[in-house]
Design an enzyme around this catalytic site. Structure first.
Site, PDB file in Angstrom:
ATOM      1  N   ASP A  13       0.947  -1.291  -0.160  1.00 42.58           N
ATOM      2  CA  ASP A  13      -0.059  -0.077   0.013  1.00 42.58           C
ATOM      3  C   ASP A  13       0.826   1.138  -0.064  1.00 42.58           C
ATOM      4  O   ASP A  13       2.198   1.165  -0.005  1.00 42.58           O
ATOM      5  CB  ASP A  13      -0.915   0.153   1.259  1.00 42.58           C
ATOM      6  CG  ASP A  13      -1.870   0.952   1.224  1.00 42.58           C
ATOM      7  OD1 ASP A  13      -2.445   1.798   0.042  1.00 42.58           O
ATOM      8  OD2 ASP A  13      -2.554   1.441   2.077  1.00 42.58           O
ATOM      9  N   SER A  14       0.522   2.466   0.103  1.00 41.75           N
ATOM     10  CA  SER A  14       0.860   3.688   0.178  1.00 41.75           C
ATOM     11  C   SER A  14       1.227   3.808   1.234  1.00 41.75           C
ATOM     12  O   SER A  14       2.011   4.762   1.703  1.00 41.75           O
ATOM     13  CB  SER A  14       0.303   4.908  -0.688  1.00 41.75           C
ATOM     14  OG  SER A  14      -1.022   4.872   0.406  1.00 41.75           O
ATOM     15  N   TYR A  45      -1.313   8.390  -2.457  1.00 44.45           N
ATOM     16  CA  TYR A  45      -1.555   7.791  -3.730  1.00 44.45           C
ATOM     17  C   TYR A  45      -2.615   8.436  -4.304  1.00 44.45           C
ATOM     18  O   TYR A  45      -2.624   8.619  -5.716  1.00 44.45           O
ATOM     19  CB  TYR A  45      -1.681   6.389  -3.913  1.00 44.45           C
ATOM     20  CG  TYR A  45      -0.408   5.531  -3.937  1.00 44.45           C
ATOM     21  CD1 TYR A  45       0.810   6.449  -3.824  1.00 44.45           C
ATOM     22  CD2 TYR A  45      -0.356   4.242  -4.330  1.00 44.45           C
ATOM     23  CE1 TYR A  45       2.368   5.523  -3.958  1.00 44.45           C
ATOM     24  CE2 TYR A  45       0.941   3.609  -4.419  1.00 44.45           C
ATOM     25  CZ  TYR A  45       2.177   4.319  -4.514  1.00 44.45           C
ATOM     26  OH  TYR A  45       3.328   3.635  -4.761  1.00 44.45           O
ATOM     27  N   GLY A  46      -3.600   8.810  -3.628  1.00 43.24           N
ATOM     28  CA  GLY A  46      -4.665   9.502  -4.108  1.00 43.24           C
ATOM     29  C   GLY A  46      -4.626  10.705  -4.820  1.00 43.24           C
ATOM     30  O   GLY A  46      -5.557  11.568  -5.327  1.00 43.24           O
ATOM     31  N   CYS A  77      -4.611  -1.536  -2.041  1.00 42.52           N
ATOM     32  CA  CYS A  77      -4.640  -0.227  -2.217  1.00 42.52           C
ATOM     33  C   CYS A  77      -5.651  -0.360  -3.363  1.00 42.52           C
ATOM     34  O   CYS A  77      -5.424  -0.353  -4.637  1.00 42.52           O
ATOM     35  CB  CYS A  77      -3.388   0.439  -2.589  1.00 42.52           C
ATOM     36  SG  CYS A  77      -3.444   2.079  -3.195  1.00 42.52           S
ATOM     37  N   ASN A  78      -6.988   0.408  -3.438  1.00 42.53           N
ATOM     38  CA  ASN A  78      -7.569   0.830  -4.351  1.00 42.53           C
ATOM     39  C   ASN A  78      -7.185   1.915  -5.452  1.00 42.53           C
ATOM     40  O   ASN A  78      -7.515   1.397  -6.544  1.00 42.53           O
ATOM     41  CB  ASN A  78      -9.230   1.432  -3.750  1.00 42.53           C
ATOM     42  CG  ASN A  78     -10.046   0.321  -2.774  1.00 42.53           C
ATOM     43  OD1 ASN A  78     -10.659  -0.439  -3.264  1.00 42.53           O
ATOM     44  ND2 ASN A  78      -9.470   0.199  -1.488  1.00 42.53           N
ATOM     45  N   THR A  79      -6.652   2.634  -4.757  1.00 39.67           N
ATOM     46  CA  THR A  79      -6.041   3.904  -5.718  1.00 39.67           C
ATOM     47  C   THR A  79      -5.118   3.267  -6.757  1.00 39.67           C
ATOM     48  O   THR A  79      -4.833   3.434  -7.780  1.00 39.67           O
ATOM     49  CB  THR A  79      -5.486   4.562  -5.142  1.00 39.67           C
ATOM     50  OG1 THR A  79      -6.322   5.212  -3.740  1.00 39.67           O
ATOM     51  CG2 THR A  79      -4.941   6.083  -5.701  1.00 39.67           C
ATOM     52  N   GLU A 154      -4.100   7.460   9.107  1.00 36.27           N
ATOM     53  CA  GLU A 154      -2.508   7.189   9.502  1.00 36.27           C
ATOM     54  C   GLU A 154      -2.378   7.724  10.931  1.00 36.27           C
ATOM     55  O   GLU A 154      -1.625   7.161  11.524  1.00 36.27           O
ATOM     56  CB  GLU A 154      -1.971   8.074   8.437  1.00 36.27           C
ATOM     57  CG  GLU A 154      -1.678   7.760   6.920  1.00 36.27           C
ATOM     58  CD  GLU A 154      -0.531   6.500   6.964  1.00 36.27           C
ATOM     59  OE1 GLU A 154       0.410   6.452   7.544  1.00 36.27           O
ATOM     60  OE2 GLU A 154      -0.799   5.715   5.763  1.00 36.27           O
ATOM     61  N   CYS A 185     -11.187   2.577   0.144  1.00 36.01           N
ATOM     62  CA  CYS A 185      -9.989   2.945   0.399  1.00 36.01           C
ATOM     63  C   CYS A 185      -9.648   1.989   1.629  1.00 36.01           C
ATOM     64  O   CYS A 185     -10.411   1.907   2.592  1.00 36.01           O
ATOM     65  CB  CYS A 185      -9.751   4.553   0.655  1.00 36.01           C
ATOM     66  SG  CYS A 185      -8.121   4.694   1.416  1.00 36.01           S
ATOM     67  N   THR A 186      -8.324   1.261   1.589  1.00 37.72           N
ATOM     68  CA  THR A 186      -8.161   0.393   2.623  1.00 37.72           C
ATOM     69  C   THR A 186      -7.683   1.066   3.969  1.00 37.72           C
ATOM     70  O   THR A 186      -7.625   0.441   4.755  1.00 37.72           O
ATOM     71  CB  THR A 186      -6.798  -0.822   2.185  1.00 37.72           C
ATOM     72  OG1 THR A 186      -5.841   0.175   1.695  1.00 37.72           O
ATOM     73  CG2 THR A 186      -7.317  -1.414   0.916  1.00 37.72           C
TER      74      THR A 186
HETATM   75  N1  DGL Z   1      -4.746   2.906   0.787  1.00 37.38           N
HETATM   76  C1  DGL Z   1      -5.174   3.562  -0.406  1.00 37.38           C
HETATM   77  C2  DGL Z   1      -6.266   3.202  -0.996  1.00 37.38           C
HETATM   78  O1  DGL Z   1      -6.841   1.983  -0.727  1.00 37.38           O
HETATM   79  C3  DGL Z   1      -4.409   4.789  -0.952  1.00 37.38           C
HETATM   80  C4  DGL Z   1      -4.416   6.021   0.289  1.00 37.38           C
HETATM   81  C5  DGL Z   1      -3.741   6.985  -0.404  1.00 37.38           C
HETATM   82  O2  DGL Z   1      -2.440   6.798  -0.375  1.00 37.38           O
HETATM   83  O3  DGL Z   1      -4.205   8.090  -1.027  1.00 37.38           O
HETATM   84  O4  DGL Z   1      -6.596   3.952  -1.810  1.00 37.38           O
END
Ligand code: DGL
Length: 266
Positions: A13-14, A45-46, A77-79, A154, A185-186
């Site tokens: 993940d990020s 990552y978003g 990570c969905n993104t 976080e 988002c995870t």
């Molecule tokens: N945990 C991530 C997700 O599921 C990304 C969060 C991020 O870095 O913006 O999208």
């Protein structure tokens, strides 16, 4: 020795969000070894440009697969999953499992409308738009894309309290409109309790964690339950903020303290 005792799962993940997926997989498969990596140097990552995201995930995951005897990768990570899976699957010879917003199950459970809470990138991705077009079951989908919510998760994992007032202001567009909300988002299952308090018990919160855990189990072909393993490894791409507060949580979750491995050549 158990059939699966030497299997090593790589979770990416990020930031700390993928730990929500790790917890689901570990609850189902406690006998496996887990290596968790997060690209905090490029977090969030978003808000990251797509080409950079693909390049970084590819470089970081590939280098760990090459050097750590990994049996299966989970892009938690969905993104990232909404754009990077074809690249990784074309390159790696082991299974790569992705996490995408649970629009389909949520829509079948909703009687009013569905909320999608995700990152700013995920709500605009073509992949997400296609999921909504194909699986929303004619329910309307109200979307919120928020990086602040990701930051709140976080902060929580570093022992900080979450302001329910701030959370309520972010989630306000969903209030009284939806009866099911997707945690797309995870990071968000980590603040599920707080989200539930703000939206109310009548709103059902849905995420993909358990489905991912079952998919991992199926792909590995593991049937027997096993016993717990020793400490798992966790690596990041830059020194994490509030490292010692973070380590307190990581150790509770079954990890050794976080180690920094800067990404080379990207
Ligand atoms: N945990 C991530 C997700 O599921 C990304 C969060 C991020 O870095 O913006 O999208």
């Amino acid at each position: 020795m158990e059939q699966s005792a030497n299997k090593n799962i790589l979770i990416f993940d990020s930031g700390v969000g993928g730990l929500s997926v790790y917890q689901e997989i570990k609850a189902l498969l406690p006998q496996l070894s887990y290596t968790y990596i997060f690209d905090n140097q490029a977090y969030p990552y978003g808000e990251l440009e797509q080409a950079t995201l693909i390049q970084r995930v590819d470089a970081m995951v590939s280098s760990f697969v090459d050097s750590h005897h990994i049996d299966l990768v989970v892009i938690a990570c969905n993104t990232a999953s909404t754009i990077v899976l074809p690249t990784l699957r074309a390159k790696l010879s082991i299974p790569v499992v992705g996490v995408v917003p649970a629009i389909k199950p949520a829509s079948s459970l909703a009687s009013k409308a569905v909320g999608l809470i995700a990152t700013p990138a995920t709500v605009t991705r073509e992949y997400t738009q296609d999921l909504i077009r194909d699986f929303s079951n004619n329910k309307s989908v109200e979307m919120i894309g928020s990086t602040r919510l990701v930051d709140m998760a976080e902060e929580k994992l570093r022992g900080q309290a979450i302001s329910l007032q701030e959370l309520a202001a972010i989630l306000d567009p969903l209030q009284s409109k939806v009866d099911v909300a997707v945690l797309g988002c995870t990071h968000f299952p980590l603040i599920k309790e707080e989200i539930q308090r703000v939206l109310g018990e009548e709103v059902l919160l849905v995420d993909s964690g358990n489905a991912i855990a079952r998919r991992v189990k199926e792909l590995l072909g593991i049937n027997a339950e096993g016993s717990k393993r020793g400490a798992h490894q966790i690596y990041c791409s830059a020194p994490p903020w509030q490292e010692s507060a973070l380590n307190t949580t990581l150790i509770q979750l079954g990890f050794s303290p976080v180690q920094c491995r800067p990404l080379q050549g990207v």
